[in-house]
Design a protein around this motif. Structure first.
Motif, PDB file in Angstrom:
ATOM      1  N   THR A  95      -8.774  39.618  13.996  1.00  0.00           N
ATOM      2  CA  THR A  95      -7.623  39.936  14.844  1.00  0.00           C
ATOM      3  C   THR A  95      -7.726  39.208  16.176  1.00  0.00           C
ATOM      4  O   THR A  95      -8.790  38.728  16.565  1.00  0.00           O
ATOM      5  N   TYR A  96      -6.603  39.150  16.885  1.00  0.00           N
ATOM      6  CA  TYR A  96      -6.571  38.548  18.218  1.00  0.00           C
ATOM      7  C   TYR A  96      -5.300  39.021  18.926  1.00  0.00           C
ATOM      8  O   TYR A  96      -4.397  39.571  18.292  1.00  0.00           O
ATOM      9  N   TYR A  97      -5.241  38.812  20.207  1.00  0.00           N
ATOM     10  CA  TYR A  97      -4.030  39.084  20.979  1.00  0.00           C
ATOM     11  C   TYR A  97      -3.358  37.755  21.304  1.00  0.00           C
ATOM     12  O   TYR A  97      -3.973  36.866  21.879  1.00  0.00           O
ATOM     13  N   GLY A  98      -2.098  37.612  20.904  1.00  0.00           N
ATOM     14  CA  GLY A  98      -1.365  36.375  21.145  1.00  0.00           C
ATOM     15  C   GLY A  98       0.032  36.647  21.657  1.00  0.00           C
ATOM     16  O   GLY A  98       0.312  37.714  22.216  1.00  0.00           O
ATOM     17  N   GLY A  99       0.908  35.676  21.432  1.00  0.00           N
ATOM     18  CA  GLY A  99       2.281  35.792  21.898  1.00  0.00           C
ATOM     19  C   GLY A  99       3.030  36.962  21.287  1.00  0.00           C
ATOM     20  O   GLY A  99       3.996  37.475  21.876  1.00  0.00           O
ATOM     21  N   ASN A 100       2.601  37.404  20.110  1.00  0.00           N
ATOM     22  CA  ASN A 100       3.227  38.548  19.445  1.00  0.00           C
ATOM     23  C   ASN A 100       2.373  39.806  19.548  1.00  0.00           C
ATOM     24  O   ASN A 100       2.527  40.732  18.755  1.00  0.00           O
ATOM     25  N   GLY A 101       1.470  39.829  20.532  1.00  0.00           N
ATOM     26  CA  GLY A 101       0.619  40.998  20.699  1.00  0.00           C
ATOM     27  C   GLY A 101      -0.542  40.997  19.713  1.00  0.00           C
ATOM     28  O   GLY A 101      -1.045  39.947  19.309  1.00  0.00           O
ATOM     29  N   TYR A 102      -0.966  42.185  19.360  1.00  0.00           N
ATOM     30  CA  TYR A 102      -2.112  42.336  18.452  1.00  0.00           C
ATOM     31  C   TYR A 102      -1.744  41.785  17.084  1.00  0.00           C
ATOM     32  O   TYR A 102      -0.775  42.235  16.455  1.00  0.00           O
ATOM     33  N   SER A 103      -2.513  40.817  16.597  1.00  0.00           N
ATOM     34  CA  SER A 103      -2.154  40.091  15.375  1.00  0.00           C
ATOM     35  C   SER A 103      -3.360  39.930  14.455  1.00  0.00           C
ATOM     36  O   SER A 103      -4.513  39.975  14.897  1.00  0.00           O
ATOM     37  N   LEU A 104      -3.064  39.712  13.183  1.00  0.00           N
ATOM     38  CA  LEU A 104      -4.095  39.595  12.151  1.00  0.00           C
ATOM     39  C   LEU A 104      -3.976  38.253  11.441  1.00  0.00           C
ATOM     40  O   LEU A 104      -2.944  37.931  10.853  1.00  0.00           O
ATOM     41  N   ARG A 105      -5.044  37.470  11.497  1.00  0.00           N
ATOM     42  CA  ARG A 105      -5.061  36.164  10.836  1.00  0.00           C
ATOM     43  C   ARG A 105      -5.123  36.322   9.321  1.00  0.00           C
ATOM     44  O   ARG A 105      -5.804  37.222   8.808  1.00  0.00           O
ATOM     45  N   LEU A 106      -4.443  35.412   8.617  1.00  0.00           N
ATOM     46  CA  LEU A 106      -4.417  35.421   7.162  1.00  0.00           C
ATOM     47  C   LEU A 106      -4.843  34.070   6.613  1.00  0.00           C
ATOM     48  O   LEU A 106      -4.502  33.026   7.170  1.00  0.00           O
TER      49      LEU A 106
END
Length: 215
Positions: free
Chosen positions: A138-149
């Motif tokens: 996971t990371y915090y980006g332009g769309n907030g809390y996000s999950l890499r796939l």
């Protein structure tokens, strides 16, 4: 007495053959007892009838079954054959046979309006991708809390990393948006979830669980 002794000796001599036959039958059953039988068992125990189409679930289960890199007994299915106005995102715990989440999910802006009917693996296409994915960090980006796939289906979704296809929350993935516009908001190809559920779902499925997108 002789008859009893004869029957006892015959039983001892026959035992290896009977055991061998049992093992062969068990092996044959195990060989046939693949994902199809297991899928039916999970579908029934998780009470998914009327919630998700069995064929769609079976496809997802087979994808899970074949993904050796998986680290969690969780299966997420996105059923893009349903319009965005219906809940089409499912998270199923295959260890406890329970449906954990059933909610809305967006498709890409260039995949269609209310219904997704165009899919892509191309960078900047802004379309959703189909196939099997494996969740990562996971990371915090332009769309907030996000999950890499990571896309595991060659030629279908294996550009997911290059396309920045991630799971994230969005204010347009809500029932209120549907009421105002008649369809769910659309992403640039990411499966976007309702914000009030996104972090909880991401924390549940992150770190090596399988996502299967169907259409």
């Amino acid at each position: 007495m002789k008859k009893v002794i004869f029957l006892f000796v015959w039983a001892l001599l026959s035992l290896p053959a009977l055991v061998s036959a049992s093992v062969i039958n068990a092996q044959s059953y195990t060989k046939s007892n693949n994902s199809d039988i297991l899928a039916k068992d999970v579908y029934k125990k998780a009470k998914l009838e009327g919630v998700i189409n069995y064929q769609v679930f079976e496809e997802g289960f087979n994808a899970y079954y074949k993904t050796q890199q998986r680290k969690k007994q969780l299966l997420t299915i996105i059923d893009f054959s349903k319009p965005s106005t219906q809940k089409r995102f499912y998270v199923i715990d295959l260890r406890t046979n329970r449906l954990l989440y059933h909610t809305y999910v967006s498709h890409g802006v260039n995949s269609g309006g209310k219904v997704a009917n165009r899919f892509s693996n191309t960078v900047n296409s802004r379309q959703s991708s189909l196939g099997t994915f494996l969740t990562d960090t996971t990371y915090y980006g332009g769309n907030g809390y996000s999950l890499r796939l990571d896309g595991l289906t060659k030629g279908i979704n294996d550009n997911a990393r290059r396309r920045y296809i991630v799971v994230h929350g969005a204010d347009y993935a809500t029932e209120s948006f549907i009421r105002r516009h008649g369809y769910l908001g659309r992403s640039w190809g990411c499966p976007a979830l309702p914000e009030e559920l996104s972090k909880e779902i991401i924390n549940t499925i992150k770190g090596g669980s399988v996502i299967y997108a169907h259409a």
